[in-house]
Enzyme design. Structure first.
Site, PDB file in Angstrom:
ATOM      1  N   ASN A   1       0.828  -1.209   0.000  1.00 12.20           N
ATOM      2  CA  ASN A   1       0.000   0.000   0.000  1.00 12.20           C
ATOM      3  C   ASN A   1       0.867   1.266   0.000  1.00 12.20           C
ATOM      4  O   ASN A   1       0.467   2.303  -0.526  1.00 12.20           O
ATOM      5  CB  ASN A   1      -0.911   0.006   1.229  1.00 12.20           C
TER       6      ASN A   1
ATOM      7  N   ASN B   1       0.080  -1.548  -6.874  1.00 15.50           N
ATOM      8  CA  ASN B   1      -0.247  -2.528  -5.840  1.00 15.50           C
ATOM      9  C   ASN B   1      -1.738  -2.478  -5.518  1.00 15.50           C
ATOM     10  O   ASN B   1      -2.282  -1.390  -5.284  1.00 15.50           O
ATOM     11  CB  ASN B   1       0.539  -2.207  -4.558  1.00 15.50           C
ATOM     12  N   GLU B   2      -2.368  -3.626  -5.505  1.00 18.42           N
ATOM     13  CA  GLU B   2      -3.770  -3.769  -5.064  1.00 18.42           C
ATOM     14  C   GLU B   2      -4.641  -2.606  -5.535  1.00 18.42           C
ATOM     15  O   GLU B   2      -5.351  -1.988  -4.740  1.00 18.42           O
ATOM     16  CB  GLU B   2      -3.826  -3.912  -3.542  1.00 18.42           C
TER      17      GLU B   2
ATOM     18  N   TYR C   1      -4.163 -13.561   2.568  1.00 17.37           N
ATOM     19  CA  TYR C   1      -3.721 -13.814   3.950  1.00 17.37           C
ATOM     20  C   TYR C   1      -4.816 -14.619   4.631  1.00 17.37           C
ATOM     21  O   TYR C   1      -5.997 -14.406   4.379  1.00 17.37           O
ATOM     22  CB  TYR C   1      -3.529 -12.496   4.705  1.00 17.37           C
TER      23      TYR C   1
ATOM     24  N   GLU D   1       1.900 -11.680  -2.441  1.00 16.18           N
ATOM     25  CA  GLU D   1       1.681 -11.449  -1.001  1.00 16.18           C
ATOM     26  C   GLU D   1       0.902 -12.638  -0.466  1.00 16.18           C
ATOM     27  O   GLU D   1      -0.229 -12.887  -0.912  1.00 16.18           O
ATOM     28  CB  GLU D   1       0.889 -10.161  -0.741  1.00 16.18           C
TER      29      GLU D   1
HETATM   30  O1  AHR Z   1       1.590  -6.751   3.412  1.00 14.44           O
HETATM   31  C1  AHR Z   1       0.790  -5.829   4.080  1.00 14.44           C
HETATM   32  C2  AHR Z   1      -0.204  -5.145   3.146  1.00 14.44           C
HETATM   33  O2  AHR Z   1      -1.160  -6.071   2.722  1.00 14.44           O
HETATM   34  C3  AHR Z   1       0.341  -4.580   1.872  1.00 14.44           C
HETATM   35  O3  AHR Z   1       0.830  -3.290   2.022  1.00 14.44           O
HETATM   36  C4  AHR Z   1      -0.857  -4.558   0.972  1.00 14.44           C
HETATM   37  O4  AHR Z   1      -0.507  -4.713  -0.374  1.00 14.44           O
HETATM   38  C5  AHR Z   1      -1.730  -5.680   1.494  1.00 14.44           C
HETATM   39  O5  AHR Z   1      -3.022  -5.263   1.685  1.00 14.44           O
END
Ligand code: AHR
Length: 504
Positions: free
Chosen positions: A72, A172-173, A244, A292
């Site tokens: 982020n 990113n994202e 995650y 990630e």
């Molecule tokens: O890795 C932590 C955060 O998780 C990263 O900054 C982002 O890309 C994701 O949401």
């Protein structure tokens, strides 16, 4: 006792492991950079301020590529602020993590750190609040050897040799509403296409990773992938995936079943890539960069509180998940899942590497130490190199709170022909029952197979953790197996990570 069996046949090859699947990630976030990899004045710091104790652990993990500088963070990053004489570098607000970025450490330092760590840089450009020209300037600064402004600026800053960064992330994202400069799919697809196209004009040997969904739970998944790929297919090489997991429900069996969701995620993204390929009548294959992945939930509540109440600190303790035994098993399961998709997953970055949701932790005034998740990653990175063999496992299944027909055993075998080794990675994710596991390696010659090493991680306490004072969770060597005419049998304890290495 429940039984499981697999046939490991050297003829049934799936794909070579791309070593970048053991990549990781350093973001300007919390104590990842400052007080993590870089802490001038610490007794372990070298002449550049890099912590030697951290470098040693990173080298032990044999990480071939490290994504940088976010995350982020990158979506409002002005890279020019972080190069050149340190005393002139600007302090900036980091909106993503509500901290102050001193810019004392930037790409000049990171490229040198990576050299010492034995890793390549995987560089992300800011496609949130910036655009094509900034990406081009950064690329020229990093990689070009021309007599032009940004290449000369790098030389002026003392770096004669270009950094030679091959892999570039297009933001990113960008699907995430939390992202500074968040975009809708068509808008991002166009921007990623034009940025990659222009960067290729500078160097067409570069590889580009386009942002996929920031998680399988996004309401725009997988339409985001379809739309963005339709715009950028010809210019990019990989689509990124982020995921995650967490055991918020405190249900170990269900937590360990979550790689079933990961399988579905991978399958859907692969199908979407191939759908767009078919629509475009393209010969090109888009591969996956799972850049990630990890367990992330222990620290979330405290972090949200900290960012809301006490923002604008420098290098605060953020995202410092303290991993336990069951987290290590889940990390092992995720690695097995990536290896089982080695034909499409070419890059994966454990997020992250130091202090921030990381396998390596540091004490500000003390040593660096290994979290529980360090070990499955270490084993896979060390021994999971070579050819992945297609060897489905026959085993029992069980149901958990949110998952059905969860396989007791998840396993994969990797054949390293050069060194004459086969390694089986296996998890028994049945939390109550041991499983008698057998592997038939007779294709290598019944009398030509021997066990080189057998490592096990098991624990009766799912919540056991490591810390700076010592390790409660670490692998132990085992001799509890039988090898008979090329067929191995062993008993895998409930909830265990198992690595069996053979000389063949
Ligand atoms: O890795 C932590 C955060 O998780 C990263 O900054 C982002 O890309 C994701 O949401």
């Amino acid at each position: 006792m429940a039984k499981a069996s697999m046939v490991v046949d050297k003829e049934y090859t799936l794909a070579q492991v791309d070593k970048r699947v053991y990549g990781s990630f350093i973001e300007h976030l919390g104590r990842a950079v400052y007080k993590g990899i870089y802490q001038p004045g610490h007794p372990a710091a070298d002449e550049m301020g890099f912590r030697r104790d951290v470098l040693e652990l990173v080298r032990e993990l044999n990480v071939p590529i490290v994504r940088y500088p976010g995350g982020n963070f990158v979506s409002n990053f002005f890279w020019e602020d972080s190069v050149g004489p340190k005393e002139l570098r600007k302090k900036r607000l980091d909106l993503a993590w509500r901290t102050i970025e001193t810019n004392e450490f930037g790409i000049q330092e990171f490229s040198k750190w990576c050299k010492k760590a034995g890793a390549e840089v995987m560089m992300a450009v800011n496609l949130g609040t910036r655009s094509v020209s900034d990406a081009l300037n950064l690329l020229e600064y990093c990689n070009l050897d021309t007599d032009t402004y940004y290449a000369n600026l790098r030389r002026q800053h003392g770096d004669k040799e270009p950094y030679g960064i091959k892999t570039w992330c297009m933001g990113n994202e960008m699907d995430g509403p939390w992202q500074a400069g968040h975009k809708v799919a068509v808008e991002y697809g166009r921007l990623a296409a034009e940025t990659a196209k222009a960067m290729k004009m500078m160097d067409d040997s570069l590889e580009f990773v386009m942002c996929g969904s920031s998680g399988v739970g996004m309401s725009t998944f997988p339409e985001w992938e379809r739309v963005t790929l339709e715009e950028a297919y010809d210019y990019v090489d990989y689509v990124s995936l982020h995921q995650y997991y967490g055991n918020q429900a405190n249900d170990t069996a269900d937590f360990l079943a979550m790689t079933q969701d990961l399988e579905r995620f991978l399958h859907t993204v692969i199908c979407t890539c191939d759908y767009v390929k078919a629509v475009r009548r393209s010969k090109k294959q888009i591969n996956l960069s799972f850049d990630e992945w990890n367990v992330w939930y222990h620290s979330t509540e405290a972090d949200n509180e900290k960012m809301a109440r006490e923002p604008w600190d420098i290098a605060p303790h953020l995202l410092e998940d303290h991993y336990n035994f069951e987290d290590a098993v889940l990390v092992g399961l995720m690695l097995i899942t990536f290896l089982k998709h080695a034909d499409r997953v070419k890059i994966a970055c454990l997020a992250q590497l130091v202090n921030v949701i990381a396998p390596i932790m540091t004490e500000d005034d003390g040593p660096a130490w290994r979290q529980t998740i360090f070990y499955p990653f270490l084993h896979a990175s060390k021994y999971g190199r070579g050819m992945v063999l297609h060897c489905p496992v026959k085993c029992g299944v069980h149901d958990t709170a949110q998952h059905e027909d969860v396989t007791d055993i998840e396993s994969v075998a990797v054949y390293d022909e050069e060194h004459g080794e086969v390694t089986i990675f296996a998890v028994n994710r049945n939390t109550t029952e041991s499983v008698e596991f057998s592997a038939d390696l007779r294709s290598f010659g019944a009398d030509k197979v021997s066990v080189a090493e057998h490592l096990v991680m098991e624990n009766t306490d799912m919540k056991a953790v490591n810390n700076a004072a010592g390790e409660t969770v670490a692998p132990r060597a085992s001799s509890e197996h039988k090898l008979d005419g090329g067929v191995l049998t062993t008993v895998m304890a409930p909830c265990s990570w198992n690595v069996i290495r053979f000389t063949v």
